[in-house]
Design an enzyme around this catalytic site. Structure first.
Site, PDB file in Angstrom:
ATOM      1  CE  LYS A  38      46.280  40.466  36.781  1.00  0.00           C
ATOM      2  NZ  LYS A  38      47.517  39.645  36.751  1.00  0.00           N
ATOM      3  CG  ASP A  79      40.343  48.254  51.568  1.00  0.00           C
ATOM      4  OD1 ASP A  79      40.307  47.349  50.712  1.00  0.00           O
ATOM      5  OD2 ASP A  79      39.318  48.722  52.091  1.00  0.00           O
ATOM      6  CG  HIS A 102      54.260  34.851  33.738  1.00  0.00           C
ATOM      7  ND1 HIS A 102      54.087  35.418  34.983  1.00  0.00           N
ATOM      8  CD2 HIS A 102      53.319  33.888  33.627  1.00  0.00           C
ATOM      9  CE1 HIS A 102      53.079  34.833  35.594  1.00  0.00           C
ATOM     10  NE2 HIS A 102      52.591  33.900  34.800  1.00  0.00           N
TER      11      HIS A 102
END
Length: 422
Positions: A261, A277, A375
């Site tokens: 991911k 796409d 983050h």
């Protein structure tokens, strides 16, 4: 007020009329829906042609990743994402391997697969050979479906026929393999498959059902590799910690899902920015991660004889420069111009390099301070806004949250109240 999702003729209405109908048939007020009236850099008339029942557009931030060197050339990478730290991660990873030569890339070409499913074939093994014997007839049928592609140097490339054991029977599945050049190619290969299906049925006596491309584009792989010296990344302890993170992802699908991911954070951001796409690329990538028979890492990490960290990635990359939103959406066209790519293969290679850079950055963060420090530091401004901060208050509250080591809305609200009363 009663509401209904059954709105006859909705697609025929103007955009303002559609918004009125949504207000009448949903909990949202018309005042709330006014946000959809601002289309930003996508003209309303363009949006209305791209998809059905348009009421507005959703703006996603587009950032530019710097420091990237791909095959000896400096490249700026546009990335569309809502997630903090994704763009910064690529910038940092690329900076740390610039002195080692940056990213080296390659592809297997621009081959796409369409599948034709035949059922009720009594003699599958025999029928398979009948199809393979007629490759030149298949070539003619496929190429006649898209003469322009032939002029551009693409077209039918090969055929493969598989016997697939299903729950009820053995199906005969024909793969037509097509060089789609600078197009992603879905429409092209689907058209060819639909034209060829009844012909195959006539040859084999089978009944054709599905005739559609496969998003497991394993004939259209993009590859990238890079080297990071221990000195550039913080030492051998950091390198060894990153290798432990890789070993974990390689061995455990629960970890591999999150590991991959992270790769797709970068990959999908470039795919989206260029009008390609994202769902096709994502489905193909995750399917390819299991092509060995178990789900594992899309990347490979090693330590070379000199102690350097060597990373590589191999990933299906069905992207194009023509078709879809790439030639319609103004941001997609501008992003492709920023990249300076001349072919779909060039774009695929750049995206693979970004995926590898993203993976490096995530593993380095995990092996050192943990993923949250960087983050959440970048996310602190979002939290400050959520707490109600405006103007200069945003940077002040964000800085305070980072110093406290607690990036939460409730803490931001408390600090904002203190700031405003001081």
């Amino acid at each position: 007020m009663s509401s209904s999702s059954r709105i006859s003729g909705f697609h025929k209405l103007s955009i303002p009329e559609r918004l009125q109908k949504v207000a009448e048939n949903s909990p949202a007020s018309l005042d709330t829906l006014k946000v959809f009236e601002e289309f930003g850099n996508l003209p309303a008339e363009t949006a209305d042609r791209m998809i059905e029942n348009v009421i507005g557009s959703l703006s996603i931030p587009v950032g530019v990743a710097t420091n990237m060197v791909i095959d000896g050339k400096d490249v700026l990478i546009p990335m569309a994402t809502e997630e903090s730290s994704v763009v910064a991660a690529v910038c940092n990873a690329a900076r740390q391997c610039r002195d080692s030569g940056g990213f080296i890339t390659s592809t297997t070409g621009s081959l796409m697969i369409a599948q034709i499913q035949l059922t009720n074939v009594a003699d599958c093994a025999n029928a398979r050979l009948k199809i393979l014997e007629r490759i030149e007839e298949i070539r003619t049928i496929c190429n006649d479906a898209d003469p322009l592609l032939i002029k551009l140097g693409g077209g039918f490339y090969d055929v493969d026929v598989r016997m697939v054991k299903a729950k009820n029977e053995t199906m005969l599945v024909t793969h037509i393999i097509v060089d789609t050049r600078d197009a992603m190619g879905a429409n092209t290969v689907n058209t060819m498959a639909e034209k060829l299906a009844p012909v195959l049925a006539g040859w084999t006596g089978g009944k054709p059902y599905l005739r559609i491309l496969s998003n497991l584009a394993d004939r259209r792989l993009a590859r990238a590799r890079a080297v990071w010296t221990p000195e550039a990344i913080g030492g051998t302890d950091v390198r060894d910690g990153m290798m432990q993170a890789y070993y974990f992802a390689e061995a455990d699908p629960y970890r591999a899902a999150t590991h991959n991911k992270g790769i797709m954070n970068g990959v999908s951001a470039v795919v989206l920015a260029t009008g390609n796409d994202t769902r096709a690329v994502e489905s193909g990538a995750h399917a390819y991660a299991a092509h060995s028979g178990r789900y594992t890492s899309l990347t490979t990490w090693e330590v070379d004889a000199d102690g350097n960290l060597c990373g590589s990635i191999e990933i299906p990359m069905p992207v194009g420069l023509v078709g879809g939103a790439t030639k319609i959406h103004p941001v997609a066209k501008a992003s492709l111009e920023i990249l300076g790519v001349q072919t779909a293969e060039d774009l695929a290679k750049a995206i693979a390099a970004v995926g590898l850079a993203q993976n490096f950055a995530a593993m380095r963060a995990l092996a050192t301070d943990g993923i949250q420090k960087g983050h959440m530091g970048l996310h602190a401004k979002n939290i400050a806004v959520m707490a109600g901060a405006v103007g200069d208050e945003i940077d002040t509250i964000a800085k305070t949250l980072v110093q406290l080591g607690t990036v939460r809305v409730d803490v931001a609200e408390q600090e904002l109240a203190k700031l405003r009363t001081s």
